[in-house]
Enzyme design. Sequence first.
Site, PDB file in Angstrom:
ATOM      1  N   ASP A 166       0.818  -1.207   0.000  1.00  0.00           N
ATOM      2  CA  ASP A 166       0.000   0.000   0.000  1.00  0.00           C
ATOM      3  C   ASP A 166       0.857   1.265   0.000  1.00  0.00           C
ATOM      4  O   ASP A 166       1.920   1.322   0.628  1.00  0.00           O
ATOM      5  CB  ASP A 166      -0.890  -0.010   1.247  1.00  0.00           C
ATOM      6  CG  ASP A 166      -1.826   1.176   1.309  1.00  0.00           C
ATOM      7  OD1 ASP A 166      -2.671   1.300   0.407  1.00  0.00           O
ATOM      8  OD2 ASP A 166      -1.703   1.979   2.250  1.00  0.00           O
TER       9      ASP A 166
ATOM     10  N   GLU B 299       1.090  -0.526  -5.143  1.00  0.00           N
ATOM     11  CA  GLU B 299       0.145   0.550  -5.379  1.00  0.00           C
ATOM     12  C   GLU B 299       0.989   1.829  -5.426  1.00  0.00           C
ATOM     13  O   GLU B 299       1.324   2.408  -4.400  1.00  0.00           O
ATOM     14  CB  GLU B 299      -0.901   0.648  -4.272  1.00  0.00           C
ATOM     15  CG  GLU B 299      -2.002   1.644  -4.614  1.00  0.00           C
ATOM     16  CD  GLU B 299      -2.379   2.567  -3.472  1.00  0.00           C
ATOM     17  OE1 GLU B 299      -3.270   3.407  -3.666  1.00  0.00           O
ATOM     18  OE2 GLU B 299      -1.762   2.494  -2.396  1.00  0.00           O
TER      19      GLU B 299
END
Length: 635
Positions: free
Chosen positions: A316, A369
């Site tokens: 993330d 990401e």
Amino acid sequence: MKKEVKVHSLFSDFDISLFKAGKHYRLYEKFGAHIMELEGETGVYFAVWAPTAKAVSVIGDFNYWNEQEHQLNVRWDESGIWEGFIPGVEKGNKYKYKIQSGINDEKFEKADPYALKCEHPPNTASIVWDLDYEWKDKKYMATRENKNALDKPYSVYEVHLGSWRKNMDENRPLTYTEMADELVSYVKELGFTHVEFMPVMEYPYDPSWGYQLTGYFAPTSRFGDSQEFMTLMDAFHKAGIGVILDWVPSHFPEDKHGLGLFDGSHLYEHPDPRKGYHPDWKSLIFNYGRNEVRSFLISNAIFWLDKYHVDGLRVDAVASMLYLDYSREDGEWEPNEHGGRENLDAISFVQELNKEVYRSFTGVQTIAEESTSFPRVSRPVDAGGLGFGMKWMMGWMHDTLEYFKKDPIYRQHHQNDITFSLTYAFTENFTLPLSHDEVVYGKKSLLGRMPGDEWQRFANLRLMYSYMFTHPGAKLLFMGAEIGQYEEWNFDTSLDWHLLDHKPHQGIKQVLTDLNKLYTSQSALYEKQFSAEGFEWIAYDDNQNSVISFIRKGNELKNQLIVVCNFTPTVLKEYKLGVPTKGKLKEIFNSDDKKYGGADIKNKAISIKQETDHGRDYSATITIPPLATVVFEIK
């Protein structure tokens, strides 16, 4: 009264040297609470890193939370590790560390950073636990390398476990065990090859969706214990479905029981707030330049792959790690030693992480990401890259959603929005994401973004999904996309399953099921999905009709598909299309099929003529349905 804490250690001198050097990637085997027998007594060995502490005690329900009873011993080697064996402590006992700072004598009660189980929030104690489990996925694990490879279909269903489906009678989320039945069979029915869980590691605050972690080594107790989560993993593997976990090494919350100011010093977070505090999320940022912190984070990634048989980690907020000026104004950040804005410590950490993951495990993937144009994110470290297997294609996501929200009458002026992604599609190994972030905070649901009357909105949604599944790259869709949710995602409630009582929503579910079948059965759509050799335009510049057409190619020369997308509600008859070879066109997919709720305008077998069009020696004349994608085989 102080009770005996027996001197014992799981650390060798070599372990300590690796830990200090930032090269120990199995710290979960040493730190934390380990049930064991010592000198004929059963109990628990505890170990915690607190280098500036004056004293560390284990407090728990076994000693009435009395800090005087079980004081740990500090190691002699200046590693900052406190440890000891406490007889009589058992699996299921609750505990914390009571840490007295050596800086100002302040005392802190901290959860164990390596705890295998945590109390159900809002309670914050750690729980003594084990990872005993008899795995049943040996067959899957033996073939995983083939299933999870980059030249295989990679279609991901993203899930927030707390809000996928509720037990309505008891008004609660499903347990891991219940999901092993219901969620697994559902994902299998839809035909996705992988499932991705938003963070399952323990987190204190439900509205964070799991992205503010406090228990890095513990699956959240909201849905069950470690063994029940393993049961869920086993069930997915039995169904042949890979499992990806969201992993958050970018920041952590300031909760008092968490990692922040762990021993009274900036132990895990960077001491400089310009590098150690995230202004957007009001959270702390790991000190990627501290060796022991690097070991902690890499050990955590390895832990989930090792102990829980996880098939991939989606990392993330990578962009927030890579740049010193991320979300900061001038004067709020300090350049690196070369005068640049890159966080060199974070970059080397990410490279080390990926090298260790791919060195230690076969058949896994790490997925970034990463929302910027940082170069070579999904290229090997030894080739100057960050070493991820894949990267989310945020540009494709943004351009596609911007394009589709426009009334079709204006799309002819925005053709570049829908074709631009192919100018850079092969610079990385891209995943096309329509994730949870796109259906919250007033952005509307995917269906809610579509223009036109009710029929056109559903047709547009089917068209967008079909364009996505025929575009090069892996695919990711957030739960609810498959039923055409009207409302934005709400983490606190279940998906709107009642919508499947209605035919338009049934059609959305069916078209996605069939797109998964198409993607997984047609090797031209996945064998070269990350290579320019697997894609060729027929026409990207038919602005007047808002039509694009292209060829997808597999390893074999004859293995080719022709894809045509019509982004307007006009039926285009007698549309001439250049094709690469002679033969016949056979329609194998049409998003306008009546079973999806379409107008059912189709093509029968079409003869290819030796007539030039689109710069090719052969051509065919087809009908393109309204707001639809059609896929042809060349026979």
